[in-house]
Design an enzyme around this catalytic site. Sequence first.
Site, PDB file in Angstrom:
ATOM      1  N   HIS A  20       1.024  -1.363  -0.109  1.00 62.68           N
ATOM      2  CA  HIS A  20       0.064  -0.050   0.137  1.00 62.68           C
ATOM      3  C   HIS A  20       0.943   1.157  -0.033  1.00 62.68           C
ATOM      4  O   HIS A  20       1.778   1.194   0.299  1.00 62.68           O
ATOM      5  CB  HIS A  20      -0.762  -0.128   1.292  1.00 62.68           C
ATOM      6  CG  HIS A  20      -1.914   0.973   1.278  1.00 62.68           C
ATOM      7  ND1 HIS A  20      -1.560   2.368   1.731  1.00 62.68           N
ATOM      8  CD2 HIS A  20      -3.343   0.885   1.273  1.00 62.68           C
ATOM      9  CE1 HIS A  20      -2.690   2.931   1.912  1.00 62.68           C
ATOM     10  NE2 HIS A  20      -3.674   2.146   1.477  1.00 62.68           N
TER      11      HIS A  20
ATOM     12  N   ASP B 246       3.121  -4.099   8.233  1.00 62.98           N
ATOM     13  CA  ASP B 246       1.864  -3.076   7.836  1.00 62.98           C
ATOM     14  C   ASP B 246       1.018  -3.972   8.235  1.00 62.98           C
ATOM     15  O   ASP B 246       0.397  -4.956   7.180  1.00 62.98           O
ATOM     16  CB  ASP B 246       2.022  -2.726   6.563  1.00 62.98           C
ATOM     17  CG  ASP B 246       0.556  -2.041   6.366  1.00 62.98           C
ATOM     18  OD1 ASP B 246      -0.208  -1.862   7.224  1.00 62.98           O
ATOM     19  OD2 ASP B 246       0.513  -1.633   5.165  1.00 62.98           O
TER      20      ASP B 246
ATOM     21  N   GLN C   8      -4.484  -4.469   7.234  1.00 63.78           N
ATOM     22  CA  GLN C   8      -5.495  -5.475   6.677  1.00 63.78           C
ATOM     23  C   GLN C   8      -5.511  -6.884   7.393  1.00 63.78           C
ATOM     24  O   GLN C   8      -6.355  -7.878   6.909  1.00 63.78           O
ATOM     25  CB  GLN C   8      -5.200  -6.107   5.076  1.00 63.78           C
ATOM     26  CG  GLN C   8      -5.320  -4.721   4.140  1.00 63.78           C
ATOM     27  CD  GLN C   8      -6.992  -4.159   4.450  1.00 63.78           C
ATOM     28  OE1 GLN C   8      -8.001  -4.768   4.666  1.00 63.78           O
ATOM     29  NE2 GLN C   8      -6.939  -2.889   4.006  1.00 63.78           N
TER      30      GLN C   8
ATOM     31  N   LYS D 276     -10.308  -0.618  10.536  1.00 69.20           N
ATOM     32  CA  LYS D 276     -10.320  -1.877   9.640  1.00 69.20           C
ATOM     33  C   LYS D 276     -10.743  -2.962  10.550  1.00 69.20           C
ATOM     34  O   LYS D 276     -10.800  -4.386  10.153  1.00 69.20           O
ATOM     35  CB  LYS D 276      -8.918  -2.078   9.192  1.00 69.20           C
ATOM     36  CG  LYS D 276      -8.280  -1.046   8.402  1.00 69.20           C
ATOM     37  CD  LYS D 276      -8.655  -0.945   6.843  1.00 69.20           C
ATOM     38  CE  LYS D 276      -7.406   0.093   6.030  1.00 69.20           C
ATOM     39  NZ  LYS D 276      -8.083   0.276   5.007  1.00 69.20           N
TER      40      LYS D 276
ATOM     41  N   CYS E  29      -4.755   2.466  -3.750  1.00 69.87           N
ATOM     42  CA  CYS E  29      -3.432   2.853  -3.249  1.00 69.87           C
ATOM     43  C   CYS E  29      -2.295   1.825  -3.365  1.00 69.87           C
ATOM     44  O   CYS E  29      -1.414   1.695  -2.340  1.00 69.87           O
ATOM     45  CB  CYS E  29      -3.774   3.243  -1.864  1.00 69.87           C
ATOM     46  SG  CYS E  29      -5.021   4.524  -1.553  1.00 69.87           S
TER      47      CYS E  29
END
Length: 403
Positions: A121, A198, A201, A224, A362
């Site tokens: 991303h 990261d 998600q 999220k 993104c």
Amino acid sequence: MAASLDISGDFPILARQVNGQPLTYLDSAATTQKPQAVIDAIRHYYERRNANVHRAAHALAEEATAAMEDARAKVAALVGAGDARELIFTRGATEGINLVAAGLTDRLGPGDEVLITELEHHSNIVPWQMLCQRSGAALVACRVTATGEIDLSDFHAKLRPRTKLVAIGHVSNALGTVNPVAALIEAAHAQGALALIDGAQAVQHLDVDVGRLGCDFYAFSAHKLFGPTGIGALYGRAALLEELPPYQGGGEMIEHVSIERTIYNQPPYKFEAGTPNIAGAVGFGAAADYLAGLPRQALRDREAALVSQAVSRLKQIPGLRMVGEPRERVSVVSFLVDGGHPHDFGTLLDQQGIAVRTGHHCAMPLMERLGVPGTIRASFALYNSPADVERLVAGVEKAIEFV
Ligand code: PMP
């Protein structure tokens, strides 16, 4: 099984109509909907407890501080952080990554490298570009295969002694790919590099345990995983948080200030300058509670079945092709239809009450790598049902008649 596992009734927004149709919400990778418990917790905070934190001269301030620190402990537990002091509240995954990138500026210089992947991303690309511009280090990206997985041989070729940091997404927001992060973290450490994950998600869909993963930093966002927007968290290993310089200066992050110099507060407060998003933290804690109270494994198995159902049903549509078919994936199905622009499909599905996302998600370098302008992305969460998949399939078939 479906009846007892149907949690959609916990989410008031899912009962509304859009464009005169029942809402089929398939954009949870962008943001999830919020359960009543989270909405109530935020409302209760403002109705009963609101005050500024960490300046406890009165009862409300003490209650607000306790509520925020309680939320910190819950969010830390959600990702397996052993010590809540390793959990910094941020605005979201993006700010967590920027905080680390800013803090590492003086540790990197010409000849050093930051290793990312083409799957990332923009939030896990741009902060590293900016760090490289400041420090003179170079940004290196590991290639992604045509199926949308990290090319492991390329990763190992590009991971070398000059690599000072490896920054990888746990789950791709564009394709749903689950990356083998534990092995990649281990490889990074073997070369003496730090590892940031990261996790924007991942936390909703996987059991994340930062201790077991062994990562140095793990960034994620509340919105999220059923929590509010504007709040997230960064896990950082205690010893590293001690060493890292503060991200911003201001109130809360200090122990003592004179005009000449400042003694900083201990982590995590060293990284939380200014009045924090207290209501957001309370909502984040409520989301962690909500998740902890769910039969998560059964719900995830059900969600995985939905993703498989969506892939096999969509593939039957003539002219539709999948973008990325990773062997391990969660939540996301990305596809294109011959002769139609993704945006047109987004609009035609919206008219039927079906919310999907279209475009580059993104992840422009990934789109370029895969040779597509963008995709149509349906992303599932624990509240979706087989009926949502069928509505999507019927909606795409109907949209094809119009493009
Ligand atoms: N990384 C990934 C993989 C994401 O999907 C997102 C959000 N789309 C982010 C980072 C950034 O999260 P936020 O916008 O909540 O900071």
